[in-house]
Scaffold this motif. Structure first.
Motif, short mmCIF file in Angstrom:
data_model
loop_
_atom_site.label_atom_id
_atom_site.label_comp_id
_atom_site.label_asym_id
_atom_site.label_seq_id
_atom_site.Cartn_x
_atom_site.Cartn_y
_atom_site.Cartn_z
N MET A 106 0.83 -1.21 0.00
CA MET A 106 0.00 0.00 0.00
C MET A 106 0.86 1.25 0.00
SD MET A 106 -3.06 -1.13 2.59
CE MET A 106 -3.88 0.45 2.43
N ALA A 107 1.97 1.22 0.75
CA ALA A 107 2.84 2.39 0.82
C ALA A 107 3.55 2.65 -0.50
CB ALA A 107 3.86 2.22 1.94
N LEU A 108 3.84 1.57 -1.23
CA LEU A 108 4.59 1.70 -2.48
C LEU A 108 3.72 1.35 -3.69
CD1 LEU A 108 7.91 -0.06 -1.37
CD2 LEU A 108 7.44 2.39 -1.42
N SER A 109 2.43 1.63 -3.59
CA SER A 109 1.51 1.22 -4.66
C SER A 109 1.90 1.82 -6.01
CB SER A 109 0.07 1.61 -4.29
OG SER A 109 -0.02 3.01 -4.09
N GLY A 110 2.22 3.12 -6.04
CA GLY A 110 2.60 3.76 -7.29
C GLY A 110 3.88 3.18 -7.86
N THR A 111 4.87 2.98 -7.00
CA THR A 111 6.14 2.42 -7.44
C THR A 111 5.98 0.99 -7.94
OG1 THR A 111 7.32 3.79 -5.83
CG2 THR A 111 8.51 1.90 -6.73
N LEU A 112 5.16 0.20 -7.22
CA LEU A 112 4.94 -1.18 -7.64
C LEU A 112 4.18 -1.23 -8.96
CD1 LEU A 112 4.04 -2.86 -4.23
CD2 LEU A 112 6.17 -3.03 -5.50
N GLN A 113 3.26 -0.27 -9.17
CA GLN A 113 2.54 -0.22 -10.44
C GLN A 113 3.50 0.05 -11.59
OE1 GLN A 113 -0.25 2.98 -10.80
NE2 GLN A 113 -1.27 2.12 -12.59
N ASN A 114 4.42 1.00 -11.37
CA ASN A 114 5.41 1.30 -12.41
C ASN A 114 6.35 0.11 -12.64
OD1 ASN A 114 4.42 3.91 -12.75
ND2 ASN A 114 5.76 4.75 -11.17
N PHE A 115 6.68 -0.58 -11.56
CA PHE A 115 7.54 -1.75 -11.67
C PHE A 115 6.85 -2.85 -12.49
CE2 PHE A 115 8.78 -5.94 -10.08
CZ PHE A 115 10.14 -5.90 -10.27
N ALA A 116 5.59 -3.12 -12.16
CA ALA A 116 4.83 -4.13 -12.90
C ALA A 116 4.67 -3.72 -14.35
CB ALA A 116 3.46 -4.34 -12.25
N GLY A 117 4.44 -2.42 -14.60
CA GLY A 117 4.33 -1.93 -15.97
C GLY A 117 5.62 -2.12 -16.74
N GLY A 118 6.75 -1.89 -16.08
CA GLY A 118 8.04 -2.10 -16.73
C GLY A 118 8.26 -3.55 -17.12
N VAL A 119 7.88 -4.46 -16.22
CA VAL A 119 8.01 -5.89 -16.52
C VAL A 119 7.15 -6.25 -17.73
CG1 VAL A 119 7.58 -8.23 -15.66
CG2 VAL A 119 8.60 -6.51 -14.15
N ILE A 120 5.91 -5.75 -17.75
CA ILE A 120 5.00 -6.04 -18.87
C ILE A 120 5.57 -5.51 -20.18
CG2 ILE A 120 2.73 -5.49 -19.85
CD1 ILE A 120 1.65 -5.51 -16.96
N ILE A 121 6.10 -4.28 -20.15
CA ILE A 121 6.66 -3.68 -21.37
C ILE A 121 7.86 -4.47 -21.87
CG2 ILE A 121 7.90 -1.66 -22.26
CD1 ILE A 121 6.05 0.07 -20.50
N SER A 146 13.60 1.47 -18.82
CA SER A 146 14.06 0.93 -17.55
C SER A 146 12.89 0.21 -16.87
CB SER A 146 14.60 2.04 -16.65
OG SER A 146 13.56 2.90 -16.23
N ILE A 147 13.14 -0.35 -15.70
CA ILE A 147 12.11 -1.13 -15.03
C ILE A 147 11.00 -0.25 -14.46
CG2 ILE A 147 13.07 -1.16 -12.71
CD1 ILE A 147 11.67 -4.19 -14.63
N PHE A 148 11.28 1.05 -14.22
CA PHE A 148 10.27 1.94 -13.64
C PHE A 148 9.75 2.99 -14.61
CE2 PHE A 148 12.61 0.52 -9.82
CZ PHE A 148 11.55 0.04 -9.08
N SER A 149 10.51 3.36 -15.62
CA SER A 149 10.09 4.44 -16.52
C SER A 149 10.69 4.24 -17.91
CB SER A 149 10.52 5.80 -15.97
OG SER A 149 11.94 5.88 -15.87
N THR A 150 10.13 5.00 -18.86
CA THR A 150 10.62 5.00 -20.24
C THR A 150 10.96 6.42 -20.64
OG1 THR A 150 9.31 3.06 -20.87
CG2 THR A 150 10.00 4.53 -22.65
N MET A 151 12.09 6.60 -21.31
CA MET A 151 12.55 7.93 -21.70
C MET A 151 12.37 8.13 -23.20
SD MET A 151 16.05 8.29 -19.47
CE MET A 151 16.07 7.96 -17.70
#
Length: 278
Positions: A106-121, A146-151
């Motif tokens: 719950m505390a890292l929900s945004g970060t975990l969402q980005n992490f999961a999105g990176g894995v999917i991508i 990267s695992i958390f963001s795309t540039m």
């Protein structure tokens, strides 16, 4: 008398210790054996998974992460199994771990969402480095995933960093996914201009440009009878890398050479009739 009582107490505790050893020693030995064998199997399985991933089509930047996840999951399973064999009650321990995991999640929900999105991508690969994409209101060339963001690098050389969470779940256009692209124009001529002159002009302009593909064949058709112009739609196919050059150069040809074909580029105009009552 006191010495005899102390000896009796000592013998009592010794008997309990012997009974405890007899009862739990096999479980302890079994747990240690399971722990050692489990860790040995974990290393073998992790190495096998790593080699399999390296030979697969999965993005290589994901391989260390997936190996680490496999290793941690197997070690946790081995540890829980060994402690259960020793006789440690794992129900409360697992419940505490679950509650802690929920709180961290719950505390890292945004970060975990980005992490999961990176894995999917990285697994599904909707785009790759070097592709031109449009997503989250930005258009640019993918510079890094990267695992958390795309540039992205935009055409005016701005660096845009997009979190992978919304990028993986939102609409995305990949302009580089196919080798060819269709270029669309709408050109207007004045009322009274010869339609055949327009077609001849466009066919000449298309024939002059060897970047325009003949398969699929170019298309042109009357699109609308507008207020001040007769509008035609023109469509051609080009290689993706030639898209913008062909688009801009055709616009320039139309502007500079339409007059050579007795064609006029119309503009909005209004006829005013003045009535004299005298």
């Amino acid at each position: 008398m006191i010495i005899e009582e102390q000896v009796t107490i000592a013998n009592k505790y010794l008997d309990k210790l012997i009974d405890f050893g007899i009862e739990y020693a096999p479980k302890l030995v079994g747990g240690i054996i399971v722990l050692i064998a489990g860790l040995w199997l974990t290393r073998i399985i992790t190495k096998a998974v790593g080699k399999s991933l390296e030979k697969s089509k999965i993005d290589q930047s994901l391989v260390p992460f997936l190996k680490s996840v496999t290793n941690i999951a197997l070690k946790a399973l081995v540890a829980i199994t060994a402690m259960g064999m020793i006789g440690i009650q794992m129900t409360s321990f697992v419940a505490i771990l679950g509650a802690a995991g929920l709180a961290v999640g719950m505390a890292l929900s945004g970060t975990l969402q980005n992490f999961a999105g990176g894995v999917i991508i990285l697994i599904l690969k909707p785009f790759k480095i070097g592709d031109t994409i449009e997503a989250q209101g930005f258009v640019g060339v993918v510079k890094e995933i990267s695992i958390f963001s795309t540039m992205l690098n935009t055409t005016d050389k701005k660096l845009v960093i997009i979190p992978n969470g919304p990028l993986s779940t939102g609409a995305l256009t990949n302009f580089s996914a196919e080798p060819t692209r269709r270029v669309d124009w709408t050109f207007g001529i004045a009322y009274g201009d010869d339609v055949e002159n327009f077609k001849r002009a466009m066919n000449d302009f298309i024939a002059e440009d060897n970047r325009i593909l003949q398969d699929p064949a170019p298309f042109m058709g009357l699109a609308a009878l507008a207020d001040s112009s007769v509008n035609f739609t023109v469509r051609v196919w080009v290689n993706g890398s030639d898209y913008w050059n062909v688009f801009f150069e055709m616009n320039e040809k139309v502007y500079t050479k339409f007059a050579d074909y007795n064609l006029n580029i119309p503009f909005p105009q209004m006829d005013v009739h003045v009535k004299n009552n005298k």
